[in-house]
Design a protein around this motif. Sequence first.
Motif, PDB file in Angstrom:
ATOM      1  N   SER A   1       0.817  -1.218   0.000  1.00  0.00           N
ATOM      2  CA  SER A   1       0.000   0.000   0.000  1.00  0.00           C
ATOM      3  C   SER A   1       0.848   1.264   0.000  1.00  0.00           C
ATOM      4  CB  SER A   1      -0.925   0.011   1.222  1.00  0.00           C
ATOM      5  OG  SER A   1      -1.650  -1.187   1.318  1.00  0.00           O
ATOM      6  N   GLU A   2       1.834   1.308   0.888  1.00  0.00           N
ATOM      7  CA  GLU A   2       2.638   2.519   1.026  1.00  0.00           C
ATOM      8  C   GLU A   2       3.384   2.848  -0.267  1.00  0.00           C
ATOM      9  OE1 GLU A   2       2.677  -0.069   3.011  1.00  0.00           O
ATOM     10  OE2 GLU A   2       2.068   0.607   5.007  1.00  0.00           O
ATOM     11  N   GLU A   3       3.821   1.809  -0.980  1.00  0.00           N
ATOM     12  CA  GLU A   3       4.545   2.035  -2.231  1.00  0.00           C
ATOM     13  C   GLU A   3       3.644   2.658  -3.295  1.00  0.00           C
ATOM     14  OE1 GLU A   3       6.683  -0.661  -5.704  1.00  0.00           O
ATOM     15  OE2 GLU A   3       6.677  -1.401  -3.637  1.00  0.00           O
ATOM     16  N   LEU A   4       2.386   2.172  -3.383  1.00  0.00           N
ATOM     17  CA  LEU A   4       1.469   2.736  -4.376  1.00  0.00           C
ATOM     18  C   LEU A   4       1.123   4.179  -4.039  1.00  0.00           C
ATOM     19  CD1 LEU A   4      -1.022  -0.168  -5.188  1.00  0.00           C
ATOM     20  CD2 LEU A   4       1.206   0.341  -6.166  1.00  0.00           C
ATOM     21  N   ILE A   5       0.927   4.472  -2.765  1.00  0.00           N
ATOM     22  CA  ILE A   5       0.646   5.848  -2.361  1.00  0.00           C
ATOM     23  C   ILE A   5       1.839   6.748  -2.680  1.00  0.00           C
ATOM     24  CG2 ILE A   5       0.220   7.367  -0.387  1.00  0.00           C
ATOM     25  CD1 ILE A   5      -2.241   5.802  -1.167  1.00  0.00           C
ATOM     26  N   GLN A   6       3.044   6.251  -2.444  1.00  0.00           N
ATOM     27  CA  GLN A   6       4.241   7.034  -2.744  1.00  0.00           C
ATOM     28  C   GLN A   6       4.330   7.340  -4.238  1.00  0.00           C
ATOM     29  OE1 GLN A   6       6.624   8.419  -0.749  1.00  0.00           O
ATOM     30  NE2 GLN A   6       7.449   9.294  -2.632  1.00  0.00           N
ATOM     31  N   GLN A   7       4.007   6.369  -5.073  1.00  0.00           N
ATOM     32  CA  GLN A   7       4.033   6.601  -6.514  1.00  0.00           C
ATOM     33  C   GLN A   7       3.009   7.664  -6.914  1.00  0.00           C
ATOM     34  OE1 GLN A   7       3.340   2.660  -8.037  1.00  0.00           O
ATOM     35  NE2 GLN A   7       5.461   2.002  -7.763  1.00  0.00           N
ATOM     36  N   MET A   8       1.823   7.618  -6.327  1.00  0.00           N
ATOM     37  CA  MET A   8       0.790   8.605  -6.650  1.00  0.00           C
ATOM     38  C   MET A   8       1.166   9.989  -6.134  1.00  0.00           C
ATOM     39  SD  MET A   8      -2.395   6.051  -5.854  1.00  0.00           S
ATOM     40  CE  MET A   8      -3.718   7.229  -5.983  1.00  0.00           C
ATOM     41  N   ASN A   9       1.929  10.023  -5.055  1.00  0.00           N
ATOM     42  CA  ASN A   9       2.368  11.299  -4.509  1.00  0.00           C
ATOM     43  C   ASN A   9       3.253  12.055  -5.495  1.00  0.00           C
ATOM     44  OD1 ASN A   9       2.724  13.137  -2.093  1.00  0.00           O
ATOM     45  ND2 ASN A   9       4.860  12.593  -2.469  1.00  0.00           N
ATOM     46  N   ARG A  10       4.005  11.324  -6.342  1.00  0.00           N
ATOM     47  CA  ARG A  10       4.866  12.009  -7.315  1.00  0.00           C
ATOM     48  C   ARG A  10       4.064  12.851  -8.298  1.00  0.00           C
ATOM     49  NH1 ARG A  10       6.788  15.208  -9.330  1.00  0.00           N
ATOM     50  NH2 ARG A  10       8.730  15.430 -10.528  1.00  0.00           N
ATOM     51  N   TYR A  11       2.782  12.496  -8.475  1.00  0.00           N
ATOM     52  CA  TYR A  11       1.917  13.280  -9.359  1.00  0.00           C
ATOM     53  C   TYR A  11       1.115  14.335  -8.575  1.00  0.00           C
ATOM     54  CZ  TYR A  11       2.947   9.174 -12.242  1.00  0.00           C
ATOM     55  OH  TYR A  11       3.578   8.165 -12.909  1.00  0.00           O
TER      56      TYR A  11
END
Length: 603
Positions: free
Chosen positions: A130-140
């Motif tokens: 979960s945390e990894e997917l949220i981190q990826q979305m944070n880049r946008y």
Amino acid sequence: MQAENTTSLRFHLNGSDKARYSPGDTVTLPCSLEITGYNGEILQLETLLFHNEVPVSKEETVLQKNEFINPKISFVTPQKDYTGYLVKVIVKDEEGKELATDTTAIDVSSSWVKFPRYGYLCDYESSIHSEELIQQMNRYHINAIEYYDWHHLHHEPLPEGMTAENLSDWTDWAGRKISHETLSRYIAAAKEKNMVSMAYNMIYAGTDSFFKDANGNPTPPCQWQLFFKEGNPKGKGPFLFTMGDSPSGDGHLYFVNPLHPEWQNYIFAEENRALDALGFDGWHGDTIGEFGEMTGADGEPLGYTEDGTAIYLVKDTYRSFLNNAKKALGKKYLSFNPVGAQGNEQANTSHTDVLYAEFWPWDAARDGELFNTYHAILREVERSREDSKAYSFDGVGKSLTVKAYINVDSKEEFMNDAAVLLMDSVSFASGGGRLELGNGNHMLHTAYYPDDKILMSDTLQKSIVRMYDFSVAYENLLRDGQYPIENKVEINDTPTSADGKSFTIWTYPKEDSEYQILHLINLRNNDNRWVDEKGKKKEPEIQKDLKVKFYTEREISSVYLASPDFSDCESLSLSHEKGTDKNGKYITFTVPALQYWDMIYMK
């Protein structure tokens, strides 16, 4: 003779540590730095903050040799609220020689509702990182997440009897297992990034088990159902939709009258129970679109307007339902999707916190224009801001989030870059946002999110990062009360249009109290249809050295160019000249290049 030492350095800003900051917050910029052949003991990092063309601050950081790997840069945000900034970092050697640069953007806003940047999640298996997917979305810079089909059933989002104290896993209507721990990790990680978590659900639907008991007998909620009105060419009997095979026998959605008071009391309580148990920040309400005149189960109208007119269209129930929902939710957020933008006028003039609409090319706007062109989407974004002025906290109107399935029937491996970037250009230039990114680095192309398997190419990912950096850095020029104007624009030896005609450069002028703004969107080798079912849109041919004549009665002192397509989103100053002809006063300037979208802003 000793060979001359050669330094090789790669520097990259990996976004920022949060999607949104309050004034006075500390920003941390994670960086990646690879350096070889450098004999110096230190590196100097110069961090510049820009608001539009104006330098706001400069900070310097010295890195010792043992800090060269994965350095981090920190600074405190300015105190001005609801403001976007471009951040530029310059890497220099010991003697001050520039070695590399990169940019990103930050949004300093105490709330997400002025500049919503929607993303989605739809995968809730226990093995998800979960945390990894949220981190990826944070880049946008995604600051709001729609949790699609996270729930048990539409009429019972959280299984009966479940509370925060006794959570366990459940299945949805399709038999997918939903891990409550995965959901909780998503929500916690999103909160760390200043993203809000919005629980998706229909506003007016239940599945089979809501309307029949274990013995197959009708239940009391049957009295809340919608029925096609006699003479409605779109159907007869109860209004329902077949979703697909369901292990629990809940594969149908039956729709109810949104104005029925018993339904409202029931669903508001169910939503609040689910939001409280899991820690969601609000409800993202959905619909299925407009299907003509309906009645209640008793054959009567759905309700009546204030002047006593009978209501038969579901879209005419939205404002009342949404206002009651917002009241029931209290401090929680409410967003809403009138599918096809049907009933958008009702949503725009309700107390929802943000605006959102899913577009289909066969639906039509209030003026009859089909939503099958870029221009039609742009006009609806404009109308939504105008409609919602009196309902926005700052009086300038709300920014419409545009959801549109660009490559809906594509069987290609990747999304079509041109189709995606042209739609983004139009949506952002018009003052709106997009719902397209989610589940980490995925991009939506189909209406049932779990079926979304087409990826972004590496090239498109990089372009989308810049697109979203641009939308944040220049949010105060894009969707902060700007309105369209009809100033005449000419470009030498180039076909142009003011309404996005196929195979032209679209000239789209706007203004606010400080700037006049000219958006140029490159349709020179593409038509004006946003739907690209098979993924065949062409990459625009780059237009160079465009000589622009912009007619204006305002006194222009300076001209700037910014684009997500080059110069790392930095603003460039353009020289300009003034003149007068039979059409009035004008300024002229040369745009060095146009790929997808350029924004020229004139002070």
